[in-house]
Each structure stands twice: as C-alpha cells, then as structure tokens.
Motif scaffolding. Structure first.
Motif, PDB file in Angstrom:
ATOM      1  N   CYS A 152      45.490  44.577  39.543  1.00  0.00           N
ATOM      2  CA  CYS A 152      45.486  45.440  38.343  1.00  0.00           C
ATOM      3  C   CYS A 152      46.714  46.356  38.306  1.00  0.00           C
ATOM      4  O   CYS A 152      46.582  47.569  38.173  1.00  0.00           O
ATOM      5  CB  CYS A 152      44.205  46.264  38.258  1.00  0.00           C
ATOM      6  N   ASP A 165      44.071  37.027  32.931  1.00  0.00           N
ATOM      7  CA  ASP A 165      43.891  38.100  31.942  1.00  0.00           C
ATOM      8  C   ASP A 165      43.348  37.528  30.634  1.00  0.00           C
ATOM      9  O   ASP A 165      42.419  38.088  30.033  1.00  0.00           O
ATOM     10  CB  ASP A 165      45.224  38.813  31.672  1.00  0.00           C
ATOM     11  N   TRP A 194      42.211  48.778  34.404  1.00  0.00           N
ATOM     12  CA  TRP A 194      42.901  47.622  33.797  1.00  0.00           C
ATOM     13  C   TRP A 194      42.514  47.509  32.332  1.00  0.00           C
ATOM     14  O   TRP A 194      43.365  47.355  31.464  1.00  0.00           O
ATOM     15  CB  TRP A 194      42.518  46.345  34.561  1.00  0.00           C
TER      16      TRP A 194
END
Ligand SMILES: N[C@@H](CCC(=O)N[C@@H](CS)C(=O)NCC(=O)O)C(=O)O
Length: 209
Positions: A152, A165, A194
């Motif tokens: 992250c 992601d 994140w």
C-alpha cells in the motif's frame, strides 16, 4: 487493428475491474450493456459465456470470459504489461491478492453483506441480519490476508497500479457503503489508508462513480 467489445453492466464489480484497466490504458473499446437480472441468461449471451456471468470480452469475434484472463490479455495487448510487476515475486503477490479477492473476499463482502445491506432493501425486502453477521468473520479473514501481502505505498504492490488494484477497487466501492466496512477495516488499517487515497483517483470516479 483489434476491435474490443466488452459485454456487461457498468455496475458490475467484475466489469469495473476490466474497465479500470481499459480506461487507465486509454484503450479503444465498446461497452455493450448486459444486465445481470435476466439478460445474462438469454441464449444469445450464453452463447458467448456459458456461465451467464459478466464480463465477456469480444476480441475480433473471439469471446473471452473470466476477469483474470481478460485483464491478463488486455495488460499484454493494450498496456505493454505495465500493470504487472516485472519481478516474479511481486507478480506472484499481485496474483495472490487477486485469487484471495475471487476465492475468499467477494462472497462475504458482495454476495452477502452488500446484497443484504444495499440491494435487498432497495428492492423493498428485509436484510437477513444472520447472513450479514455470518459474513463478517470470513470478510475480515480475507481482508487481513490481503493486508499482510500488500504494501500500500500507495498502491497494493508498490508505486504502480497493478491488476490487483483493479480487482480490489470495485469490491471496496460497494463494501465501503455498508456499516460493516468500519468493523472489518479496523483489522486492516493499511488497506483502509490505501482506499482513502485510491478512491480519490479520477480513474476510480470515472469508472465506479
Ligand atoms: N468468475 C467470474 C465472475 C463474474 C461475476 O460473478 N459477475 C457477476 C457480476 S459482478 C455476475 O455476472 N452475476 C450474475 C449472476 O451470477 O447471475 C469472473 O471472474 O469474471
């Protein structure tokens, strides 16, 4: 030049995972809306994807389904592999996160909590509280597993966006709107951070807004 047509509703978690890649890569593609409450089980669509799931990608007449396969293909063909780390161990971690999302996170977060908290009430039904309660432990377990793999900084695998992601963002988009999000994320502070950053990206707002 290859013609790409993506079949699926833009509200689908998995369609969004593919569109995040396509949009970030600046690829040319058409989106054909296929709803998931009937249209996906019509014979014309089942001929493209026998499981009746979205998305399916039409590549010059070849129908490719399963999001992992689609995104690996697109990463190679429209993004010059930029969404996959060149280091084998980092690449394995990216794939590990994707597999955890598919095998352990999607069911408790989306199929149980999001459906029960957001979809069922919006259609006039009543949330099955037992189902929500039972989903918290497996959702937390999966989230903690991803937390232990991800760095992250600021993306899951490091300084660059990867397929991991793209896979996780659409789950968070829905899950973050449930009261259970805070409970689960209290066990995964790095991932919460994140999400706070990544949810502000114009890309995420464009595809998932
Ligand atoms: N394994 C499939 C899963 C796709 C999936 O579950 N899509 C959902 C929408 S997010 C769907 O099509 N649901 C319709 C249904 O299950 O009937 C993939 O990776 O593409």
């Amino acid at each position: 030049m290859t013609t790409l047509t993506l079949y699926g509703t833009p509200i689908s978690v998995y369609v969004r995972a593919v569109r995040l890649l396509l949009e970030e890569a600046g690829a040319n593609y058409d989106l054909k809306d296929i709803g998931i409450f009937g249209e996906n089980t019509a014979p014309e669509y089942l001929a493209k994807n026998p499981f009746g799931k979205v998305p399916t990608l039409d590549v010059d007449g070849t129908f490719l389904y399963e999001t992992v396969a689609i995104n690996e293909y697109l990463n190679e063909t429209v993004a010059n592999n930029k969404f996959s780390p060149s280091d084998p161990l980092q690449r394995a971690k990216m794939r590990q996160i994707i597999a955890i999302v598919d095998s352990y996170l999607y069911a408790p977060t989306i199929r149980s909590i999001v459906i029960q908290r957001l979809i069922v009430p919006s259609q006039g039904g009543q949330t099955d509280e037992n189902m929500v309660k039972a989903a918290i432990e497996p959702a937390t377990k999966a989230m903690k597993a991803i937390e232990s793999i991800a760095v992250c900084s600021p993306y899951l695998i490091g300084s660059e966006l990867t397929l991991a992601d793209f896979h996780l963002i659409p789950v968070f988009v829905y899950f973050a709107n449930t009261p259970e999000f805070e409970t689960v994320m209290s066990q995964a502070p790095k991932l919460k951070d994140w999400w706070q950053k990544i949810s502000q990206l114009p890309l995420v707002k464009k595809v998932c807004g």
